[in-house]
Motif scaffolding. Structure first.
Motif, PDB file in Angstrom:
ATOM      1  N   ILE A 522       0.967  -1.475   0.181  1.00 43.66           N
ATOM      2  CA  ILE A 522       0.176   0.214  -0.226  1.00 43.66           C
ATOM      3  C   ILE A 522       1.054   1.274   0.211  1.00 43.66           C
ATOM      4  O   ILE A 522       1.647   1.218   0.717  1.00 43.66           O
ATOM      5  N   GLY A 523       0.873   2.314  -0.566  1.00 41.60           N
ATOM      6  CA  GLY A 523       1.239   3.093  -1.445  1.00 41.60           C
ATOM      7  C   GLY A 523       1.018   4.317   0.068  1.00 41.60           C
ATOM      8  O   GLY A 523      -0.630   4.745  -0.623  1.00 41.60           O
ATOM      9  N   ILE A 524       1.438   5.019   0.582  1.00 40.14           N
ATOM     10  CA  ILE A 524       0.936   6.555   1.122  1.00 40.14           C
ATOM     11  C   ILE A 524       1.141   7.632   0.193  1.00 40.14           C
ATOM     12  O   ILE A 524       1.818   8.278   0.319  1.00 40.14           O
ATOM     13  N   VAL A 525       0.365   7.638  -0.832  1.00 37.73           N
ATOM     14  CA  VAL A 525      -0.009   8.969  -1.952  1.00 37.73           C
ATOM     15  C   VAL A 525       0.020  10.519  -1.428  1.00 37.73           C
ATOM     16  O   VAL A 525       0.003  11.058  -1.822  1.00 37.73           O
ATOM     17  N   ARG A 526      -0.892  10.989  -0.247  1.00 31.10           N
ATOM     18  CA  ARG A 526      -1.444  11.741   0.229  1.00 31.10           C
ATOM     19  C   ARG A 526      -1.370  12.055   2.116  1.00 31.10           C
ATOM     20  O   ARG A 526      -2.335  11.184   1.917  1.00 31.10           O
ATOM     21  N   GLN A 527      -0.928  12.369   2.510  1.00 28.58           N
ATOM     22  CA  GLN A 527      -0.898  12.817   3.978  1.00 28.58           C
ATOM     23  C   GLN A 527      -1.858  14.420   4.472  1.00 28.58           C
ATOM     24  O   GLN A 527      -1.031  15.495   4.328  1.00 28.58           O
ATOM     25  N   PHE A 528      -2.973  13.893   5.287  1.00 30.94           N
ATOM     26  CA  PHE A 528      -3.385  15.100   5.651  1.00 30.94           C
ATOM     27  C   PHE A 528      -3.675  15.571   6.876  1.00 30.94           C
ATOM     28  O   PHE A 528      -3.567  14.313   7.905  1.00 30.94           O
ATOM     29  N   VAL A 529      -2.276  15.938   7.546  1.00 27.71           N
ATOM     30  CA  VAL A 529      -1.620  15.443   9.257  1.00 27.71           C
ATOM     31  C   VAL A 529      -2.756  16.195  10.005  1.00 27.71           C
ATOM     32  O   VAL A 529      -3.402  17.014  10.186  1.00 27.71           O
ATOM     33  N   PHE A 530      -2.251  16.337  11.215  1.00 27.06           N
ATOM     34  CA  PHE A 530      -3.665  16.074  12.275  1.00 27.06           C
ATOM     35  C   PHE A 530      -3.550  17.526  13.045  1.00 27.06           C
ATOM     36  O   PHE A 530      -2.404  17.747  12.908  1.00 27.06           O
ATOM     37  N   THR A 531      -4.663  17.336  12.463  1.00 22.61           N
ATOM     38  CA  THR A 531      -4.733  19.310  13.587  1.00 22.61           C
ATOM     39  C   THR A 531      -5.334  19.456  14.863  1.00 22.61           C
ATOM     40  O   THR A 531      -6.592  18.797  14.658  1.00 22.61           O
ATOM     41  N   SER A 532      -5.268  19.849  15.424  1.00 23.53           N
ATOM     42  CA  SER A 532      -5.773  20.102  16.796  1.00 23.53           C
ATOM     43  C   SER A 532      -7.156  20.110  16.924  1.00 23.53           C
ATOM     44  O   SER A 532      -8.468  20.218  17.094  1.00 23.53           O
ATOM     45  N   ASP A 533      -7.526  22.012  15.872  1.00 17.75           N
ATOM     46  CA  ASP A 533      -9.204  21.893  15.951  1.00 17.75           C
ATOM     47  C   ASP A 533     -10.042  21.183  15.513  1.00 17.75           C
ATOM     48  O   ASP A 533     -11.367  20.678  15.068  1.00 17.75           O
ATOM     49  N   MET A 537      -6.303  12.591  11.828  1.00 17.46           N
ATOM     50  CA  MET A 537      -6.063  13.200  10.508  1.00 17.46           C
ATOM     51  C   MET A 537      -6.158  11.966   8.962  1.00 17.46           C
ATOM     52  O   MET A 537      -7.631  11.612  10.047  1.00 17.46           O
ATOM     53  N   SER A 538      -5.820  12.026   7.956  1.00 17.87           N
ATOM     54  CA  SER A 538      -6.303  10.977   6.988  1.00 17.87           C
ATOM     55  C   SER A 538      -5.194  10.889   6.035  1.00 17.87           C
ATOM     56  O   SER A 538      -4.374  11.968   5.811  1.00 17.87           O
ATOM     57  N   VAL A 539      -5.685   9.967   5.301  1.00 19.43           N
ATOM     58  CA  VAL A 539      -3.997   9.627   4.478  1.00 19.43           C
ATOM     59  C   VAL A 539      -4.869   9.494   3.336  1.00 19.43           C
ATOM     60  O   VAL A 539      -5.843   8.479   3.013  1.00 19.43           O
ATOM     61  N   ILE A 540      -4.644   9.408   1.724  1.00 15.43           N
ATOM     62  CA  ILE A 540      -5.061   8.530   0.470  1.00 15.43           C
ATOM     63  C   ILE A 540      -3.970   7.404   0.696  1.00 15.43           C
ATOM     64  O   ILE A 540      -2.719   7.759  -0.119  1.00 15.43           O
ATOM     65  N   THR A 541      -4.184   6.610  -0.378  1.00 15.51           N
ATOM     66  CA  THR A 541      -3.977   5.000  -0.327  1.00 15.51           C
ATOM     67  C   THR A 541      -4.245   4.856  -1.769  1.00 15.51           C
ATOM     68  O   THR A 541      -5.122   5.351  -1.735  1.00 15.51           O
ATOM     69  N   ARG A 542      -2.748   3.775  -1.919  1.00  9.73           N
ATOM     70  CA  ARG A 542      -3.311   3.542  -3.366  1.00  9.73           C
ATOM     71  C   ARG A 542      -2.672   2.045  -3.177  1.00  9.73           C
ATOM     72  O   ARG A 542      -1.097   1.742  -2.375  1.00  9.73           O
ATOM     73  N   THR A 543      -3.154   1.050  -3.381  1.00  3.81           N
ATOM     74  CA  THR A 543      -3.075  -0.829  -3.208  1.00  3.81           C
ATOM     75  C   THR A 543      -2.551  -1.060  -3.995  1.00  3.81           C
ATOM     76  O   THR A 543      -3.371  -0.485  -5.917  1.00  3.81           O
ATOM     77  N   LEU A 544      -1.325  -1.511  -4.296  1.00  8.42           N
ATOM     78  CA  LEU A 544      -0.326  -2.093  -5.260  1.00  8.42           C
ATOM     79  C   LEU A 544      -2.453  -3.292  -6.615  1.00  8.42           C
ATOM     80  O   LEU A 544      -2.156  -3.954  -5.629  1.00  8.42           O
ATOM     81  N   GLY A 545      -2.098  -2.615  -7.352  1.00  8.20           N
ATOM     82  CA  GLY A 545      -3.017  -3.421  -8.548  1.00  8.20           C
ATOM     83  C   GLY A 545      -4.949  -3.355  -8.193  1.00  8.20           C
ATOM     84  O   GLY A 545      -5.090  -3.444  -9.058  1.00  8.20           O
TER      85      GLY A 545
END
Length: 750
Positions: A522-533, A537-545
């Motif tokens: 699984i490749g982590i394509v984009r990361q939305f970092v954690f913020t206190s407000d 946090m979240s990540v956009i991923t792509r699984t191979l295939g």
């Protein structure tokens, strides 16, 4: 050159003077910004321009430049790009300053350095040591000398001289230490001159608008800069005290947005702050990681911190007020004694010299002359004790204020509790129902929950070791997966090679794509970092295939649940959440969403998180346990025995905080806890406060009583209760009470 003097007064009514200077431009300055208070709107930016040959009036006060605004006839703070600059302009307008423009701005803003002046002993003598007490002491000694009272006068002089010398020595020593601590290494910085031309420039010559290159292997930031291209792993412990590495991401490029850049608030996660350590960078292909300088010198976050140390706000403590009143009362008593003494000696026909000496001597009897020396010696002793503990003080008189503390506020995680977390287990959801606790995540089947635990984090490899938030680290290690950092890839430009996570055992490595025999990566394509407000946090991923990307989200259960489809939430969600939080566990919710197959890599790198963080499928809960530090309970008991109030301020769940407060004796067994929950007004109802009792049952589990719920706040007569109780309140409720129930706020706080 000097034009004239200007008189200044701050909020504490302290008076200062400053020289007004002239800055002459032979070629003319481009526009620059000043901080401006406008009564009609919230804008704080005004653009001024200098014509060729014109002169600019300014003065410097406490290392801050103030520029004359001809339009409104006021001096205003000279600002960098941190005020009034649109986020979109950083990508559109800043490509690098030319040499001429850079030198013009350098004249305007001054050198980019934080130089702490070590004052001479003479200056320190007048500024730090001498005060009205010492003047009175000098008067008393002279008076005693005139009356042939040499021995005690000599003792007072000796003690005073020794104490003053020691105080001067310690104060200057502490200033030297501060200077050495904040001094920056005079290094060279790679700066863009536009059109792909780069030049090495001394860090002292950086100005707002410069485009700098962040080295691949990191550096110490010498200015505040907004990140434009690439990611940076930063250690911000110098500013925050947190040693956990932080990931900084590029400022989103939104050409049509009118959003104004705010480095200290909304856009903190895109800003590299002065003094922080960039550990390493993740860069795009053969491109460079670049950032735009927004603040320099004493205007940076580090500079403002140093200024707060050098020029602390005037202390307005009751201690000083009472001390002054005490001396005034003693002086009034002395006046009565002087009047009586004067009457008696005149009646007896004493000589004028004897009358003056004996009358003035009354003051030296009533007001203790040795008090300044005694306080100075005590302060120096306390300063040395603090220094042994690694605490330095350049304003010794403030040490006395520490003895007047009546409340201390503690953070929870890492302060009252251990830094590390232990995974208690996970509670997955199947068919909209919670399953039993799974203590070992490796027992979970391959699927979204396990993938979320392996990808939704901010971990990074630093010198071959996995670093990051302790919660993320413990969560990822429990999956028994591997993480591989990206290397340099020149085949693609403007597209970051994703971080790869994958199972480390052969059986699960091919399980997901057994027919195709593709490795489960699984490749982590984009990361939305954690913020206190946002509390997530979240990540956009792509699984191979896979034909589509996925979004995984984790964070506060209440926040994550709000983003999920209602049908995916178990009906007993709140009950299960409350059951774990009331036992002191830290609970993290996990959710997932398959993204549209049409979403490309290019669009994923620029999409806004609000666009994808919606209509999620709830996956379950991660239960973490955090034990108290061994010294926490004894310290809390000691503070309470000294009648010092202890308060917990935490971003964790309220029930978890209450449980920890009881465990560490911040809340005694016989004391009740009232949870204060306030709701803002809506179209159909006014603002209201709900009171909920959090009590302990026979099984040592917290339960919530709603007997007082939905009643007006006036029904809870706080003053009439004789039993001990505590208030627990979240930030949202505190804001509602502050705005809509200001009369009850002091009672809630007390």
């Amino acid at each position: 050159m000097h034009v004239n003097l200007i008189a200044l007064s701050d909020q504490s009514s302290q008076l200062f003077t400053a020289d007004v200077l002239l800055m002459t431009s032979r070629e003319g300055y481009q526009s620059f910004a000043v901080n401006q208070e406008l009564s009609s709107c919230d804008e704080r930016t005004s653009i001024l321009s200098m014509k060729q040959g014109s002169a600019l009036r300014y003065f410097v006060h406490q290392h801050v430049r103030y520029i004359w605004n001809q339009s409104n006839g006021k001096f205003e703070t000279l600002c960098g790009l941190d005020v009034g600059t649109k986020c979109s302009s950083f990508h559109e307008d800043f490509k690098g300053l030319g040499v001429t423009e850079q030198w013009k701005k350098l004249d305007l803003y001054g050198p980019n350095e934080i130089d702490v002046e070590v004052k001479s002993y003479i200056v320190l003598l007048f500024e730090e040591v001498l005060n009205p007490f010492y003047i009175f002491q000098l008067f008393s000694v002279i008076l005693w000398m005139c009356d042939d009272y040499y021995f005690y006068s000599g003792c007072i002089i000796l003690i005073s001289v020794v104490s003053i010398v020691m105080s001067l020595y310690e104060t200057k020593k502490q200033r030297r230490i501060l200077r050495d601590m904040v001094a920056s290494h005079k290094s060279m910085v790679h700066v863009s001159r536009g059109n792909g031309v780069f030049e090495d420039l001394p860090m002292t010559q950086l100005v707002p608008g410069d485009v700098i290159v962040i080295p691949k292997h990191g550096c110490t930031m010498s200015c505040d800069a907004v990140l434009l291209v690439g990611n940076c792993i930063v250690n911000e412990s110098m500013l925050t005290g947190e040693s956990v590495p932080v990931t900084k991401t590029p400022l989103p490029n939104q050409p049509d947005s009118d959003e104004v850049f705010s480095p200290d608030d909304v856009h903190k996660r895109y800003t590299l702050f002065c003094g922080t350590q960039v550990i390493q960078t993740r860069y795009y292909g053969a491109g460079k990681v670049t950032a735009v300088v927004v603040r320099t010198g004493y205007s940076t976050s580090k500079g403002r911190l140093v200024r707060a140390i050098l020029y602390p706000k005037q202390m307005d403590f009751k201690f000083y007020t009472d001390a002054i009143r005490f001396v005034q009362i003693l002086f009034l008593i002395a006046l009565c004694g002087m009047a009586y003494n004067l009457y008696v000696f005149i009646k007896r026909g004493e000589s004028v010299r004897r009358i003056i000496l004996r009358t003035l001597d009354i003051i030296t009897i009533v007001v203790p002359v040795a008090l300044p020396a005694a306080m100075t010696v005590g302060t120096i002793y306390a300063q040395n004790r603090l220094k042994k503990e690694g605490i330095f003080c350049i304003s010794p008189p403030r040490i006395n204020m520490c003895g007047k503390l009546n409340s201390i506020c503690f953070d929870k995680t890492g302060t009252l509790t251990e830094d590390g977390l232990d995974l208690y287990g996970v509670v997955p959801v199947q068919e909209d129902r919670f399953l039993h606790v799974v203590q070992h995540p490796t027992d979970l089947p391959t699927g979204p929950f396990l993938a979320a635990m392996a990808t939704c984090h901010s971990l990074t490899m630093i010198e071959g070791e996995l670093k990051g938030d302790p919660l993320d680290l413990k969560m990822f290690e429990s999956t028994n997966w591997l993480l591989e950092e990206p290397g340099q890839d020149t085949s693609r430009f403007d597209m970051m090679v994703p971080t790869i996570v994958k199972p480390c055992n052969k059986e699960t490595y091919f399980s997901a794509y057994d027919q195709k025999m593709l490795p489960y990566e699984i490749g982590i394509v984009r990361q939305f970092v954690f913020t206190s407000d946002l509390q997530r946090m979240s990540v956009i991923t792509r699984t191979l295939g896979s034909s589509h990307m996925d979004l995984y989200c984790k964070g506060s259960p209440e926040k994550v649940a709000h983003l999920c489809n209602v049908e995916s939430l178990p009906c007993d969600f709140h009950y299960v959440l409350q059951r774990y939080t009331m036992k002191g566990f830290r609970v993290i919710a996990v959710a997932w969403k398959p993204l549209n197959p049409a979403l490309t890599w290019h669009r994923a790198s620029r999409i806004q998180r609000e666009t994808v963080e919606c209509e999620l499928t709830f996956l379950g809960l991660i239960i973490m346990q955090n034990s108290l530090k061994p010294e926490t309970t004894p310290v809390i008991r000691q503070l309470k025995a000294a009648n010092i109030r202890v308060v917990m301020v935490t971003g964790d769940n309220m029930h978890t905080a209450i449980s920890v407060a009881r465990d560490c004796a911040m809340v005694d067994e016989e004391e009740k806890v009232i949870m204060v929950k306030a709701s803002p007004p809506s179209k159909n109802s006014e603002a209201v406060i709900h009171w909920e009792y959090a009590e302990v049952n026979l099984d040592n589990e917290l339960t919530v009583s709603h007997e007082e719920r939905d009643k007006p706040y006036s029904t809870l007569n706080i003053e009439s209760r004789v039993d001990n109780f505590h208030f627990a309140i979240d930030g949202g409720s505190f804001g509602v009470i502050r705005v809509h129930f200001p009369d009850i706020l002091p009672k809630v706080i007390i």
